[in-house]
Design a protein around this motif. Structure first.
Motif: not given
Length: 444
Positions: A115-123, A132-137, A143-146
């Motif tokens: 959840w932290v990764c999603l929020r830090e890398n979304c727009v 939200k996030m597009n496919y590149e995001d 990759s970050v979560c992995t």
């Protein structure tokens, strides 16, 4: 000069003298020792012979069974006996498989990190403020979560999963629905593992005592059930498990399919008790959830009241506790196929599989009497009967079947009209009740 004959004889004699007997040659003796009678075969050769013998025995056994059974294929395989090697191997294989599946699941810390990764890398959407996030995001977050969580989260970031969610005009998806999807997948997978561990015979079905054991294990983790008295736990598990079997075991075979349990609304209703309510919840609101402590205690108190009120010898028409639970579940879920099926069997007084106009007249007679005693306007039973026929629109105009009630989507209302005066009153005043529900919304 030597003659030809003498040369041939002397050459043959010389040959016989040079070649020793076969039995005296070392490699011949060794070969005979390995392939002679079989007593001196090496370990690999013995294994090969033993394998051939076992396969031949199996083949002969199958041929014999086929000859005895004729053309009917075998559809039953006896389960391994308790304590046998086959049974132990089966349990060990099951344990290792479930352990492996459990190790692949995300735990609570992994979900928080995702959840932290999603929020830090979304727009942030400028129009709605949604994250939200597009496919590149999406690929970058994968990759970050992995890196932070490990490869076990990678399966959630597949292209097919991205395509499952609604996209805006820019091709972006909201991160919250995606995260809820991950949480639900993890929760259902964990539930399946837990249920499979309790499935003693590994047939994919749970028996009542196994379902009760699963619910008992959940109680400490359900916020709204933590204060349950220890003396009530067994009764609660019995009441809670019965709803699963009411909906997931319609043929009353005494076992519920695990897959069907996982996909049922019952499990979702039970999991709602995880949430701690910040606001005070009334007893009426709690009673709407079958699995709430308030609901279970209400049912138990009512059953105690009924049993204490019994006098004299037992009556064959009395309900046991299991039948009582079925009846309550049917009344509270009249609009479901399972509830309506139960009630239709009660309404079908003659067991013919259909209801006639005379049946409706007989069923509604007591409701009509209560209606008049309550001070309501005079009511014509024939008019109610005609209204029911208009609501159901049966295929055969002379009879109503269960299929007709299910198809008309008003079967629950029809059942309420003929068995409960309050149900008929609610139908008769449906327009006023609807208006009362809409007025507060207009004022706000």
């Amino acid at each position: 000069m030597y003659s030809g004959s003498s040369d041939g004889e002397s050459h043959e004699a010389a040959t016989q003298r040079k070649i020793p007997p076969a039995s005296s040659m070392l490699w011949v003796r060794n070969l005979r020792r390995y392939i002679g009678s079989g007593d001196g075969l090496g370990s690999e050769a013995l294994m090969e012979l033993e394998t051939k013998r076992i396969l031949l025995d199996i083949f002969k056994e199958k041929q014999q069974k086929s000859a005895e059974a004729g053309t009917i294929p075998s559809f039953y395989k006896k389960k391994p006996e308790e304590g046998s090697i086959s049974h132990r191997v089966q349990r060990l294989a099951k344990y290792r498989f479930l352990k492996k599946q459990s190790d692949l699941l995300l735990n609570a810390d992994d979900l928080d990190a995702m959840w932290v990764c999603l929020r830090e890398n979304c727009v942030i959407d400028d129009a709605t403020g949604a994250e939200k996030m597009n496919y590149e995001d999406f690929c970058h977050i994968a990759s970050v979560c992995t890196e932070q969580i490990g490869p076990k989260c990678r399966r959630f970031f597949s292209p097919s999963n991205f395509m499952k969610f609604e996209k805006d005009e820019s091709g972006r998806i909201a991160i919250l629905p995606f995260y809820l999807y991950v949480m639900r997948t993890v929760s259902l997978t964990q539930a399946r593992i837990d249920m499979s561990e309790l499935d003693e015979d590994s047939d994919g079905f749970l028996q009542p005592h196994e379902m009760e054991a699963y619910i008992r294990g959940l109680i400490p983790n359900l916020a709204q059930l933590r204060d349950m008295p220890d003396a009530f736990v067994q009764m609660y598990c019995r009441i809670a498990a019965h709803k699963f079997f009411f909906f997931c075991d319609p043929h009353r075979r005494g076992k519920a399919c695990i897959k069907k349990v996982l996909l049922s609304n019952c499990l979702q209703e039970l999991m709602e008790l995880h949430q701690e309510s910040e606001e005070e919840v009334t007893d009426t609101e709690q009673a709407e959830n079958w699995f709430s402590l308030t609901s279970a205690q209400r049912i138990c108190v009512f059953d105690e009241h009924v049993r204490r009120g019994k006098t004299g010898a037992g009556n064959n028409r009395e309900m046991d506790f299991e039948s009582f639970l079925d009846f309550v579940l049917a009344l509270e879920n009249k609009d479901t196929p399972e509830g309506l099926t139960y009630l239709f069997r009660c309404l079908d007084l003659h067991g013919r599989g259909f209801l006639t106009t005379a049946d409706i007249h007989s069923l509604f007679r007591d409701v009509h009497q209560k209606w008049i005693e309550g001070g309501n306007y005079e009511l014509c039973i024939e008019d109610v009967r005609d209204e029911i026929w208009d609501m159901v629109k049966p295929v055969d105009p002379l009879r109503i079947t269960l299929a007709d009630l299910l198809a008309c989507k008003q079967g629950g209302t029809v059942a309420s009209m003929v068995i409960d005066v309050r149900g008929f009153w609610a139908h008769d005043n449906r327009e006023n009740l609807l208006q009362d529900e809409e007025e507060p919304e207009e004022e706000s």
